[in-house]
Design an enzyme around this catalytic site. Structure first.
Site, mmCIF file in Angstrom:
data_model
loop_
_atom_site.group_PDB
_atom_site.id
_atom_site.type_symbol
_atom_site.label_atom_id
_atom_site.label_comp_id
_atom_site.label_asym_id
_atom_site.label_seq_id
_atom_site.Cartn_x
_atom_site.Cartn_y
_atom_site.Cartn_z
ATOM 1 C CE1 TYR A 16 -3.701 2.491 1.117
ATOM 2 C CE2 TYR A 16 -1.987 3.482 2.255
ATOM 3 C CZ TYR A 16 -3.273 3.365 1.821
ATOM 4 O OH TYR A 16 -3.945 4.724 1.859
ATOM 5 C CD GLU A 46 -6.026 4.388 -1.161
ATOM 6 O OE1 GLU A 46 -5.952 4.618 0.344
ATOM 7 O OE2 GLU A 46 -6.870 3.934 -1.914
#
Ligand code: GDP
Ligand code: MN
Length: 390
Positions: free
Chosen positions: A109, A197
């Site tokens: 992530y 993101e």
């Protein structure tokens, strides 16, 4: 402002971040064609909506033939996609991204956000990427690594390397990850994002580092200097009432209660919603009509509120500071007449010329209830909407 995954990937690619090859499709036949065009035996068909959690909701399907791509596309587009971010009614799927498959070794992530506490942008990363990053953040926050960086200089090389080591990249992956992290930060800064993101950021079996998913939100207040970003807006994905409100200079947020609120000033609007709640009611919307509260704005505000079939009563709570209360009273009365109001209306005015304003309301032939203070107004509107809710 939100954009789709395929658009976010284009932005990242423009900043040198590797993304899988892909083709956009608008229906099942195009998805089958896209599969053939990509020429990769494994491909992924992905729903394009402004919400995450698509994998778990059935909006991401792996396919191994044009036929399978067609079937997956048909299934995904057959009904609104429900994910934990869409609400129970789901979101219609109008576009699909067909992507070449990736040989995933690890799912990580990475995201850049603004940390308001320290007043700096921060690159966050975690070795536990994939679908449930919110859970990782809640359960083991120490697994989210952070590097705050200078918005003028961007992320330094040593910071990118420190993060890469901490994530356990091997030498080849590290070499790819360092510029990727720096470019992600650069994209965030250059495009005035509120979040950029990548989840998952994957390491392939041959140590390539690729953005497999991308989510970018932009700071709406900075859109004036990004015409290219404004082009990416997809009105189909937006709440039509929020969009209409913006056009008339109103700040609107749809909520799920049954009391329509029309208030001037965001602070007063928040206080009004609290007051309604404390009397056991639930607001149907947040609405700030702005300091002026002109007839035009009040009329449009009534129209927006009345579009919601859940609304059982309306509370107008306006402070006459810039605009005088008698002028506001005229505006409310005129607008209420024009829209043929068919639900109970409670009006509370305060401020300059309040006596004259109240007199106008009292003398009107419209069926409205007045209140002198906010608390009383909230109590009355909750009663008129049918009393306390669950
Ligand atoms: P989200 O659920 O809306 O965040 O959608 P994602 O694009 O993140 O996809 C969800 C999951 O699908 C990912 O975490 C991957 O595990 C899987 N996935 C997506 N693309 C591929 C791919 O190309 N190959 C494989 N094997 N899995 C993929
Ligand atoms: Mn994702």
């Amino acid at each position: 402002m939100k954009i789709h995954e395929y658009q976010a990937k284009k932005v990242l690619a423009d900043f040198g971040i590797p993304v899988p090859r892909s083709v956009l499709a608008a229906n099942a036949d195009e998805a089958a064609k896209a599969y053939t065009e990509l020429g990769s035996s494994l491909a992924v068909v992905k729903a394009q909506i402004h919400a995450g959690g698509r994998g778990k909701g059935g909006g991401v399907k792996l396919v191994r033939s044009a036929e399978e791509a067609k079937e997956a596309a048909t299934a995904i587009m057959s009904k609104p996609l429900v994910t934990h971010q869409t609400g129970p009614e789901g979101q219609p799927v109008r576009k699909l991204l067909v992507e070449e498959g990736t040989d995933i070794d690890r799912e990580l992530y990475a995201a850049v956000v603004l940390d308001r506490a320290i007043g700096l942008p921060v690159l966050m990363a975690s070795a536990e990427g994939g679908v449930e990053i919110e859970e990782v953040a809640a359960r083991s926050p120490e697994k989210i690594l952070k590097e705050a960086f200078d918005p003028l200089r961007g992320l330094s090389g040593f910071q990118a390397r420190r993060l890469g080591f901490a994530l356990g990249f091997d030498k080849a992956a590290l070499k790819a990850a360092v510029p990727l992290f720096q470019n992600l930060c650069q994209a965030f800064l250059a495009k005035d994002c509120s979040i950029a993101e990548i989840n998952p950021l994957v390491v392939t079996k041959d140590s390539q580092v690729i953005a497999l998913d991308a989510k970018i939100n932009f700071d709406s207040n900075a859109l004036f200097r990004h015409p290219d970003v404004r082009e990416l807006r997809d009105r189909d994905e937006e709440d039509p009432r929020e969009a209409a409100a913006t056009e008339h200079g109103l700040s609107w947020v749809s909520l799920d209660g049954n009391i329509g609120c029309m208030v001037n000033g965001a602070g007063l609007a928040m206080a009004t919603m609290d007051s309604i709640q404390s009397h056991g009611g639930t607001p149907a919307n947040f609405l700030d009509v702005g300091g002026g509260a002109t007839v035009d704005q009040v009329r449009e505000a009534f129209k927006l509120i009345l579009k919601d079939p859940n609304v059982k009563a309306i509370l107008v709570n306006i402070f006459g500071g810039i605009a005088k209360c008698d002028v506001i009273a005229d505006g409310v009365l005129q607008a209420a007449r024009e829209v043929e109001l068919n639900v109970p209306l409670v009006v509370r005015l305060e401020g300059t010329n309040v006596e004259l304003g109240r007199k106008k309301l009292a003398e009107s032939d419209l069926n409205l209830v007045t209140a002198a203070i906010m608390d009383e107004a909230a109590e009355k509107v909750v009663q008129l909407a049918g009393g306390q809710q669950g």
